[in-house]
Motif scaffolding. Sequence first.
Motif, short mmCIF file in Angstrom:
data_model
loop_
_atom_site.label_atom_id
_atom_site.label_comp_id
_atom_site.label_asym_id
_atom_site.label_seq_id
_atom_site.Cartn_x
_atom_site.Cartn_y
_atom_site.Cartn_z
N ASP A 157 6.19 -6.53 -7.55
CA ASP A 157 6.31 -5.76 -7.40
C ASP A 157 5.02 -4.93 -6.52
O ASP A 157 3.77 -5.07 -8.29
CB ASP A 157 7.19 -4.67 -7.14
N ALA A 158 4.61 -4.07 -6.30
CA ALA A 158 3.03 -3.43 -6.07
C ALA A 158 3.59 -2.18 -6.54
O ALA A 158 4.80 -1.95 -7.16
CB ALA A 158 2.86 -3.10 -4.52
N ALA A 159 2.40 -1.31 -6.77
CA ALA A 159 2.65 -0.11 -8.17
C ALA A 159 3.53 0.82 -6.97
O ALA A 159 4.46 1.31 -7.70
CB ALA A 159 1.94 0.17 -8.83
N GLY A 160 3.50 1.06 -6.38
CA GLY A 160 4.19 1.90 -5.65
C GLY A 160 5.00 1.82 -4.47
O GLY A 160 5.73 2.55 -4.58
N GLU A 161 5.29 0.46 -4.49
CA GLU A 161 6.96 -0.16 -3.68
C GLU A 161 7.36 -0.06 -5.12
O GLU A 161 8.72 0.60 -5.08
CB GLU A 161 6.74 -1.57 -3.45
N ALA A 162 7.06 0.52 -6.55
CA ALA A 162 8.58 0.10 -7.40
C ALA A 162 8.59 1.72 -7.41
O ALA A 162 9.84 2.06 -7.75
CB ALA A 162 7.46 -0.05 -8.64
N PHE A 163 7.68 2.45 -7.50
CA PHE A 163 7.91 3.39 -7.47
C PHE A 163 8.79 4.17 -6.29
O PHE A 163 10.08 5.03 -6.44
CB PHE A 163 6.58 4.15 -6.96
N ASP A 164 8.69 3.58 -4.67
CA ASP A 164 9.46 3.98 -4.06
C ASP A 164 11.41 3.03 -3.64
O ASP A 164 11.77 4.17 -3.86
CB ASP A 164 9.14 2.65 -2.66
N LYS A 165 10.80 2.03 -4.91
CA LYS A 165 12.18 0.99 -4.98
C LYS A 165 13.35 2.07 -6.32
O LYS A 165 13.92 2.65 -6.02
CB LYS A 165 12.00 -0.05 -5.28
N VAL A 166 12.73 2.72 -7.58
CA VAL A 166 13.51 3.83 -8.15
C VAL A 166 13.69 4.93 -7.71
O VAL A 166 14.93 5.42 -8.05
CB VAL A 166 12.12 3.92 -9.36
N PHE A 174 11.72 9.32 0.16
CA PHE A 174 10.35 8.70 0.74
C PHE A 174 8.97 9.39 1.21
O PHE A 174 9.21 9.57 2.27
CB PHE A 174 10.74 7.10 1.86
N PRO A 175 7.89 8.47 0.46
CA PRO A 175 8.05 7.68 0.05
C PRO A 175 7.80 8.23 -1.71
O PRO A 175 8.29 9.87 -2.02
CB PRO A 175 6.14 8.01 0.43
N GLY A 176 8.44 7.90 -2.26
CA GLY A 176 9.05 7.47 -4.06
C GLY A 176 8.09 8.38 -5.20
O GLY A 176 8.67 9.00 -5.94
N GLY A 177 6.56 7.71 -4.84
CA GLY A 177 5.69 8.21 -5.96
C GLY A 177 5.60 10.14 -6.36
O GLY A 177 5.94 10.31 -7.34
#
Length: 323
Positions: A157-166, A174-177
């Motif tokens: 996963d990309a870092a931002g993608e991981a933030f979105d999923k968590v 969304f977005p999760g960051g």
Amino acid sequence: MWILGIDTSCDDTGVGLVRDGVVVVNLVAGQVALHQVFGGVVPELASREHLKALPILVKEALAQAGIAPKDLSLIAATRGPGLIGALLVGYTFAKGFAWALGRPFYAIHHLEAHIAAAWPEGLDPPFLALVASGGHTHLFEVQALGRYRLLGATRDDAAGEAFDKVARLLGLGFPGGPEIECLAQEAKEKVPFPVPLREQKGYDFSFSGLKTKAVQLVEAGYPAPALAKGFQEAAVEHLAQVVLRAAKDTGHRVLLVAGGVAANRALQARFQEAGLTVHFPPKGLSQDNGAMVALAAWRRHQAGFSPSPLSLGATAYWPLEEA
């Protein structure tokens, strides 16, 4: 010299105007409400929204700058990487605009544009550049404009993608960051997360393990603020450890941090205390936008790079080393 920059690489429609290397207008039409129900970007919906928003934004940008299309010196757009359908909207529009005006056209790499957004005037390479966003987590050695050496990238996963999923696991938007950052500030304590790849000697990133740990902790019933704080601290520390290892090994003491994750205040604080000279994008230039594309085109024009042929197509996959 006026430069129009366009970015439609994912779900943000970005239009920017740069005059002699200075951002004058930076307009972004987001699609958060459209994609939020799905917990991520739906490519076909993103492309359709770009088609609606782009002509309106270009007209508004020119009006805000007080100029007409004939005043533009060159046109630039993101060629790739990104969602191919979304890319084609902005890229084709920009090429057609350049052809109609008889102006030079620059096909810009999305990651080079992010780097350009954080690259201050007067800074000469070499230096390190971390690009961390929803679609990318890459660490480069910038040897010169147009010369990049990839040191490490995410294995999953990309870092931002991981933030979105968590964030989705925690029932956040969304977005999760930004959602996780806000929730983490409410926490009085944190749930510990393991920092990935602590023992590696290279410069890779990995965020899938943090996501899996988050699933386990959510199922165990831990409070969301403590989970958000623990996840954010582990993700930030992982990024910092990899970059600091690379800085030590290469001897570079200057770092650019770009991409949407660069706006995270915990990440900014961690890098600023690390002893490096760190540059972040100005406010509004961390997320995908058109102004960063125009800035990259300005640098290329000033450095004597030739314009791109209008026959050059967009591409979903394009390593920065080949840009």
